[in-house]
Motif scaffolding. Structure first.
Motif, mmCIF file in Angstrom:
data_model
loop_
_atom_site.group_PDB
_atom_site.id
_atom_site.type_symbol
_atom_site.label_atom_id
_atom_site.label_comp_id
_atom_site.label_asym_id
_atom_site.label_seq_id
_atom_site.Cartn_x
_atom_site.Cartn_y
_atom_site.Cartn_z
ATOM 1 N N ALA A 16 21.265 26.841 21.565
ATOM 2 C CA ALA A 16 22.149 26.253 21.339
ATOM 3 C C ALA A 16 23.742 26.734 21.149
ATOM 4 N N ALA A 17 23.576 28.081 20.616
ATOM 5 C CA ALA A 17 24.876 29.029 20.955
ATOM 6 C C ALA A 17 25.146 29.035 22.246
ATOM 7 N N GLY A 18 24.262 29.461 23.137
ATOM 8 C CA GLY A 18 24.497 29.568 24.471
ATOM 9 C C GLY A 18 25.364 28.483 25.211
ATOM 10 N N ALA A 19 24.835 27.193 24.898
ATOM 11 C CA ALA A 19 25.128 26.119 25.280
ATOM 12 C C ALA A 19 26.641 25.821 25.009
ATOM 13 N N ALA A 20 27.009 26.075 23.503
ATOM 14 C CA ALA A 20 28.385 25.873 22.860
ATOM 15 C C ALA A 20 29.310 26.848 23.817
ATOM 16 N N TYR A 21 28.867 27.935 24.078
ATOM 17 C CA TYR A 21 29.805 29.080 24.964
ATOM 18 C C TYR A 21 29.837 28.416 26.130
ATOM 19 N N ALA A 22 28.768 28.013 26.861
ATOM 20 C CA ALA A 22 28.715 27.549 28.113
ATOM 21 C C ALA A 22 29.830 26.359 28.387
ATOM 22 N N GLU A 23 30.258 25.598 27.563
ATOM 23 C CA GLU A 23 31.071 24.775 27.731
ATOM 24 C C GLU A 23 32.652 25.259 27.938
ATOM 25 N N ASN A 24 32.985 26.454 27.561
ATOM 26 C CA ASN A 24 34.310 26.877 27.638
ATOM 27 C C ASN A 24 34.182 27.669 29.079
ATOM 28 N N PRO A 25 35.225 27.386 29.732
ATOM 29 C CA PRO A 25 35.392 28.041 30.901
ATOM 30 C C PRO A 25 35.200 29.719 31.006
ATOM 31 N N MET A 26 34.728 30.004 32.297
ATOM 32 C CA MET A 26 34.932 31.344 32.445
ATOM 33 C C MET A 26 36.462 31.801 33.081
ATOM 34 N N VAL A 27 37.083 32.705 32.814
ATOM 35 C CA VAL A 27 38.416 33.164 33.078
ATOM 36 C C VAL A 27 38.469 34.615 33.471
ATOM 37 N N GLY A 28 38.882 34.753 34.866
ATOM 38 C CA GLY A 28 38.950 36.421 35.308
ATOM 39 C C GLY A 28 37.797 36.649 35.211
ATOM 40 N N GLY A 29 36.522 36.172 35.535
ATOM 41 C CA GLY A 29 35.008 36.568 35.367
ATOM 42 C C GLY A 29 34.490 36.882 34.076
ATOM 43 N N ALA A 30 35.452 36.712 33.166
ATOM 44 C CA ALA A 30 34.680 36.801 31.807
ATOM 45 C C ALA A 30 34.841 35.575 30.965
ATOM 46 N N ALA A 31 33.561 35.709 30.137
ATOM 47 C CA ALA A 31 33.331 34.348 29.302
ATOM 48 C C ALA A 31 34.324 34.445 28.398
ATOM 49 N N MET A 32 34.812 33.320 27.974
ATOM 50 C CA MET A 32 35.837 33.122 26.786
ATOM 51 C C MET A 32 35.096 32.396 25.639
ATOM 52 N N TYR A 33 35.178 33.202 24.512
ATOM 53 C CA TYR A 33 34.556 32.460 23.427
ATOM 54 C C TYR A 33 35.395 31.850 22.195
ATOM 55 N N ALA A 34 34.974 30.571 22.097
ATOM 56 C CA ALA A 34 35.688 29.672 21.154
ATOM 57 C C ALA A 34 35.789 30.288 19.720
ATOM 58 N N ASP A 35 35.004 31.368 19.469
ATOM 59 C CA ASP A 35 35.078 31.865 18.010
ATOM 60 C C ASP A 35 36.070 33.138 18.061
ATOM 61 N N LYS A 36 36.653 33.588 19.354
ATOM 62 C CA LYS A 36 37.516 34.580 19.355
ATOM 63 C C LYS A 36 38.647 34.265 19.380
ATOM 64 N N ASN A 37 39.768 35.212 18.985
ATOM 65 C CA ASN A 37 41.223 34.593 19.314
ATOM 66 C C ASN A 37 41.777 34.780 20.652
ATOM 67 N N ILE A 38 42.861 34.313 20.932
ATOM 68 C CA ILE A 38 43.571 34.527 22.250
ATOM 69 C C ILE A 38 43.369 35.890 22.782
ATOM 70 N N VAL A 39 43.935 36.649 21.786
ATOM 71 C CA VAL A 39 44.003 38.061 22.280
ATOM 72 C C VAL A 39 42.665 38.805 22.637
ATOM 73 N N GLU A 40 41.729 38.468 21.705
ATOM 74 C CA GLU A 40 40.417 38.954 21.922
ATOM 75 C C GLU A 40 39.832 38.452 23.398
ATOM 76 N N ASN A 41 40.150 37.105 23.736
ATOM 77 C CA ASN A 41 39.750 36.687 24.868
ATOM 78 C C ASN A 41 40.518 37.301 26.194
ATOM 79 N N ALA A 42 41.668 37.488 25.960
ATOM 80 C CA ALA A 42 42.665 37.714 27.113
ATOM 81 C C ALA A 42 42.240 39.150 27.474
#
Length: 183
Positions: free
Chosen positions: A16-42
């Motif tokens: 379920a956790a993996g599915a939640a993250y899978a909904e968010n697109p990959m950006v620049g070859g990296a997974a983007m996590y909805a529980d991280k902030n803009i800077v942490e993901n960028a």
């Protein structure tokens, strides 16, 4: 039986956790996590190293790590590279911090706006919606099909290439051009 049930439950939670993250697109070859902030993901996107360096040079890391909500229209490295030769290097100099800050904050809206929200605003305004940014710029949003576009005050058009990258403090939309304030 208890071990099997515990293992099954753990596996279900992980799935379920993996599915939640899978909904968010990959950006620049990296997974983007909805529980991280803009800077942490960028910082993990190889396509946004110039933007991250600019955010650091402008002193905006703390702000964009804050609670938000923010919508960030995030230009790629290629978008920065398309600026006239020497522009990025000049903007990153300490003496140009104010100009850099203005440009970057003109890529930020002080609300969370998913692509569907932007399209609804465009529809409500009969084809074009003014987008007021934190930096005081006003862009014009439009869309064709599923493609959202922003026009800056100079007539330059940026296309959203990856929409709806959810963050803990807002959303990122990846764009293919750097939007510039009226010069």
């Amino acid at each position: 039986m208890r071990t099997f049930t515990t293992a099954l439950l753990a596996g279900t939670i992980a799935l379920a956790a993996g599915a939640a993250y899978a909904e968010n697109p990959m950006v620049g070859g990296a997974a983007m996590y909805a529980d991280k902030n803009i800077v942490e993901n960028a910082v993990n996107s190889k396509d946004h190293s110039t933007l991250v360096a600019a955010v650091q040079a402008a002193g905006l890391v703390e702000t964009l790590s804050g609670p938000g909500p923010f919508t960030v229209f995030a230009p790629t490295n290629a978008a920065f590279a398309a600026l006239p030769a020497g522009t990025v290097e000049t903007l990153l100099k300490p003496e140009n911090k104010d100009q850099l800050t203005k440009i970057l904050t003109c890529h930020v809206v002080g609300a969370k706006a998913m692509a569907a929200d932007i399209k609804k605003m465009v529809d409500d305004d009969e084809g074009e919606h003014p987008v007021k940014t934190v930096g005081g710029c006003t862009w014009t949003a439009q869309y064709e099909g599923n493609k959202v576009m922003l026009t800056d005050e100079n007539g330059n058009v940026a296309n959203v290439t990856i929409a709806n990258v959810e963050q803990s403090n807002g959303v990122i939309h990846v764009i293919d051009k750097v939007l510039l304030p009226k010069m």
